[in-house]
Write a protein that holds these residues in place. Structure first.
Motif, short mmCIF file in Angstrom:
data_model
loop_
_atom_site.label_atom_id
_atom_site.label_comp_id
_atom_site.label_asym_id
_atom_site.label_seq_id
_atom_site.Cartn_x
_atom_site.Cartn_y
_atom_site.Cartn_z
N GLU A 80 53.27 73.67 51.43
CA GLU A 80 51.93 73.75 50.65
C GLU A 80 51.21 72.42 50.53
OE1 GLU A 80 49.73 75.77 46.86
OE2 GLU A 80 51.98 75.86 47.08
N ALA A 81 52.05 71.42 50.19
CA ALA A 81 51.38 70.10 50.05
C ALA A 81 51.01 69.39 51.42
CB ALA A 81 52.40 69.09 49.34
N GLY A 82 51.71 69.63 52.38
CA GLY A 82 51.19 69.40 53.93
C GLY A 82 50.03 70.02 54.31
N TRP A 83 50.20 71.18 54.08
CA TRP A 83 49.22 72.09 54.43
C TRP A 83 47.70 71.56 53.78
CZ3 TRP A 83 47.22 75.70 57.87
CH2 TRP A 83 46.25 76.58 57.43
N GLY B 148 51.03 73.06 67.94
CA GLY B 148 51.59 71.74 67.72
C GLY B 148 50.95 71.13 66.59
N TYR B 149 49.96 71.60 65.75
CA TYR B 149 49.42 71.09 64.78
C TYR B 149 48.40 72.17 64.15
CZ TYR B 149 46.16 69.48 68.64
OH TYR B 149 45.34 69.25 69.60
N PRO B 150 48.77 73.23 63.77
CA PRO B 150 47.98 74.34 63.19
C PRO B 150 47.17 74.27 61.96
CG PRO B 150 50.43 74.69 62.55
CD PRO B 150 50.28 73.51 63.59
N ALA B 151 47.34 73.10 61.24
CA ALA B 151 46.67 72.91 60.33
C ALA B 151 45.45 72.23 60.60
CB ALA B 151 47.39 72.19 59.04
N TYR B 152 45.62 71.25 61.39
CA TYR B 152 44.34 70.52 62.15
C TYR B 152 43.75 71.37 62.95
CZ TYR B 152 42.24 67.12 65.40
OH TYR B 152 41.14 66.41 66.01
N VAL B 153 44.10 72.35 63.72
CA VAL B 153 43.30 73.28 64.52
C VAL B 153 42.67 74.16 63.71
CG1 VAL B 153 43.46 75.26 66.06
CG2 VAL B 153 44.77 73.22 66.55
N THR B 154 43.17 74.69 62.70
CA THR B 154 42.47 75.74 61.57
C THR B 154 41.23 74.77 60.90
OG1 THR B 154 44.55 76.59 61.10
CG2 THR B 154 42.80 76.98 59.52
N ALA B 155 41.35 73.53 60.60
CA ALA B 155 40.43 72.78 59.93
C ALA B 155 39.29 72.58 60.92
CB ALA B 155 41.02 71.41 59.60
N ASN B 156 39.43 72.26 62.32
CA ASN B 156 38.28 72.39 63.07
C ASN B 156 37.72 73.41 63.33
OD1 ASN B 156 38.26 69.38 64.49
ND2 ASN B 156 40.47 69.71 64.19
N ALA B 157 38.31 74.32 63.49
CA ALA B 157 37.66 75.79 63.50
C ALA B 157 36.62 76.19 62.27
CB ALA B 157 38.53 77.09 63.49
N GLY B 158 37.15 75.57 61.09
CA GLY B 158 36.47 75.79 59.87
C GLY B 158 35.17 74.73 60.03
N ILE B 159 35.49 73.72 60.36
CA ILE B 159 34.30 72.70 60.60
C ILE B 159 32.99 73.22 61.45
CG2 ILE B 159 33.21 70.67 61.69
CD1 ILE B 159 36.16 69.29 61.07
N THR B 160 33.14 74.21 62.26
CA THR B 160 32.06 74.68 63.07
C THR B 160 31.58 75.97 62.41
OG1 THR B 160 33.41 74.32 65.35
CG2 THR B 160 31.80 75.95 65.20
N GLY B 161 32.34 76.72 61.53
CA GLY B 161 31.91 77.57 60.72
C GLY B 161 30.90 76.82 59.73
N MET B 162 31.26 75.92 59.10
CA MET B 162 30.66 75.16 57.88
C MET B 162 29.60 74.44 58.58
SD MET B 162 32.19 72.02 55.50
CE MET B 162 32.06 70.90 57.01
N THR B 163 29.54 74.06 59.69
CA THR B 163 28.31 73.48 60.16
C THR B 163 27.34 74.56 60.45
OG1 THR B 163 29.56 71.87 61.54
CG2 THR B 163 27.31 72.55 62.35
#
Length: 255
Positions: free
Chosen positions: A108-111, A155-170
């Motif tokens: 959880e801390a890493g996520w 290979g980096y699911p948290a990073y990929v998730t964040a980038n999808a979120g960036i587009t939605g937030m935008t």
């Protein structure tokens, strides 16, 4: 560095996160070359980088040490930039950490740590700058995402998730702030050959495999991202908001 010139960027107050290394360093230099007043934040010391920019362009960017996951410190840095250069008119949310990790190994801390730097810091930078942009009569916010989520990379699911979120937030914030002439767009690079990428992950096999996916058979370098960023910052894109501009050599297809 791009040869394109945008006269409206001269004298404009610009704030870049992670602006002293990698893609961010190329962005800082590109804005300085346009005559913009640039402030940037990052954790590692960027004094030598600022010295080089001052020698090349006769103007020195303002380096503000900051951990962007500290909301208070980030807002204070934005206020410092305002006091030095006037209300921030261009915000470039560029800083990110694409550290590789396996889904089963991430606690959880890493996520939370990954989302803090790769998504939450973007939101809080925007939160801290919109008041300044209102004062200036408008502005341009450019959120850096990644084609990693469009490709569904492992290979980096948290990073990929964040980038999808960036587009939605935008898209959401483009709608929210549009009536105040504040534009919000995403810039989506492909695999850019920064020093970090070359050192950690750019093996000959992986480089060849990725180049095979590109329409343009040349690896991207940080300077390839500068032109699109300047375009989104300038009045040349004044009626463009809520969009995701991909610069990846032709890997993914949008539209």
């Amino acid at each position: 560095m791009t040869d394109a010139h945008y006269p409206d960027l001269k004298g404009r107050s610009v704030f870049v996160t992670g602006g002293g290394s990698g893609i961010g360093a190329a962005l800082t230099e590109a804005f300085v070359a346009q005559g913009a007043k640039v402030a940037f934040v990052q954790r590692s010391d960027a004094t030598a980088f600022c010295d080089r920019i001052a020698d090349r362009h006769g103007a020195r960017p303002l380096y503000l040490p900051c951990d962007i996951t500290d909301r208070t410190a980030l807002h204070q840095a934005l206020e410092f930039a305002r006091d030095a250069h006037g209300p921030v008119q261009v915000l470039v949310n560029n800083a990110a950490n694409d550290q590789r990790h396996r889904a089963e190994d991430l606690d959880e801390a890493g996520w939370n740590a990954s989302l803090a730097v790769n998504l939450s810091a973007y939101f809080f930078a925007i939160q801290g700058v919109v008041g300044q942009m209102r004062t200036a009569g408008g502005g341009s916010i450019i959120n850096f995402s990644s084609i990693s989520y469009m490709m569904g990379n492992a290979g980096y699911p948290a990073y990929v998730t964040a980038n999808a979120g960036i587009t939605g937030m935008t898209r959401a914030l483009a709608r929210e702030f549009g009536p105040e002439r504040i534009r919000v767009n995403a810039l989506v690079p492909g695999w850019v050959m920064t020093e970090r990428q070359r050192t950690l992950w750019a093996t000959p096999t992986d480089l060849a495999a990725h180049l095979e996916k590109q329409c343009l058979k040349e690896h991207l370098v940080p300077e390839d991202i500068s032109g699109g960023t300047l375009f989104l910052a300038s009045e040349a894109s004044r009626m463009m908001t809520g969009q995701a501009l991909v610069i990846d050599g032709g890997v993914v297809v949008t539209g």
